[in-house]
Design an enzyme around this catalytic site. Structure first.
Site, PDB file in Angstrom:
ATOM      1  CE  LYS A   1      39.118  43.494  41.292  1.00  0.00           C
ATOM      2  NZ  LYS A   1      39.015  43.854  39.872  1.00  0.00           N
TER       3      LYS A   1
HETATM    4  O1  G3P Z   1      35.493  46.201  37.885  1.00  0.00           O
HETATM    5  C1  G3P Z   1      34.720  45.099  37.569  1.00  0.00           C
HETATM    6  C2  G3P Z   1      34.630  44.946  36.130  1.00  0.00           C
HETATM    7  O2  G3P Z   1      35.833  44.592  35.572  1.00  0.00           O
HETATM    8  C3  G3P Z   1      33.493  44.197  35.627  1.00  0.00           C
HETATM    9  O3  G3P Z   1      32.970  44.996  34.687  1.00  0.00           O
HETATM   10  O4  G3P Z   1      31.708  45.548  32.704  1.00  0.00           O
HETATM   11  O5  G3P Z   1      32.675  43.241  32.993  1.00  0.00           O
HETATM   12  O6  G3P Z   1      30.746  43.984  34.359  1.00  0.00           O
HETATM   13  P1  G3P Z   1      31.974  44.398  33.625  1.00  0.00           P
END
Ligand code: G3P
Length: 217
Positions: free
Chosen positions: A87
């Site tokens: 990633k």
């Molecule tokens: O996959 C991306 C993720 O980890 C971010 O999610 O909920 O932190 O915006 P969030």
């Protein structure tokens, strides 16, 4: 549509895997820290532990932000397990690294994508996955799902094989809307997957079936 779970929590990964519908896992440095996984050795071991639970792709994020550092780290991550996808952040060096890995046949996931232009660059660099963060766009009053639709159109126009991995999914409607638009993958918390099970008429209907069965048996 593939379902990935977005967590580094092994119990939740096991639970999603046991449901039988899990296609992979995404992690990021924040999710690892949330589980208290620190130190290079422990982090690498945690990726291996995740790969041992699931059958599909497991995204492991580099920390370096320079090309050479990303290449070194990415190669180390890719060598850990055949399920690892490297990633990379959506920055200039990340795009260069995506191209480098793509030429070497190492799979990548370009993350922190917030615009169609960024997604176009990731596809041109040969990324396996592109991760637009829909929840974080919604958080700032910008249409996250609209971005998924834009990327879908652009990729379809030119037949790019990069898979759209809708990330920062927060709830079941994100999942359903992504499926309608044609995202290849969604990654979200366990609740966004298990929430799809729920319907009160299912519960009422099942209770009635069981009650009627008991009457005759
Ligand atoms: O996959 C991306 C993720 O980890 C971010 O999610 O909920 O932190 O915006 P969030």
């Amino acid at each position: 549509m593939k379902f990935f779970i977005d967590t580094a929590n092994l119990d939740q990964i096991r639970e999603a895997q046991n449901l039988g519908v899990l296609d992979g896992v995404t992690t990021n440095p924040s999710l690892m820290a949330k589980e208290g996984i620190t130190g290079r050795k422990n982090i690498l071991q945690h990726y291996i532990d995740i790969c041992d639970i699931v059958d599909g792709d497991v995204s492991a994020e580099v920390i370096a932000v320079d090309f050479e550092g990303m290449v070194n780290e990415g190669e180390e991550l890719a060598a850990l397990h055949s399920q690892i996808v490297v990633k990379l952040p959506m920055i200039k060096e990340g795009i260069k690294a995506a191209k480098y890995f793509s030429d070497k046949g190492i799979r990548t996931n370009v993350t922190l994508v917030f615009s169609a232009g960024q997604a176009l660059l990731a596809a041109k660099a040969g990324a396996t996955y592109v991760s637009p963060f829909i929840g974080r766009l919604d958080d700032i009053s910008t249409d996250g799902l609209g971005l998924i639709a834009e990327i879908r159109q652009i990729y379809d126009n030119y037949g790019y094989e990069t898979q759209i991995l809708a990330a920062s999914v927060r709830h079941t409607m994100h999942v359903i809307d992504c499926a309608k638009i044609g995202a290849d993958v969604m990654t979200g918390p366990l609740s966004s997957i298990e929430g799809l099970l729920k319907h009160p008429l299912t519960d009422i209907g099942l209770a009635k079936f069981l009650e009627d069965y008991k009457k005759g048996n």
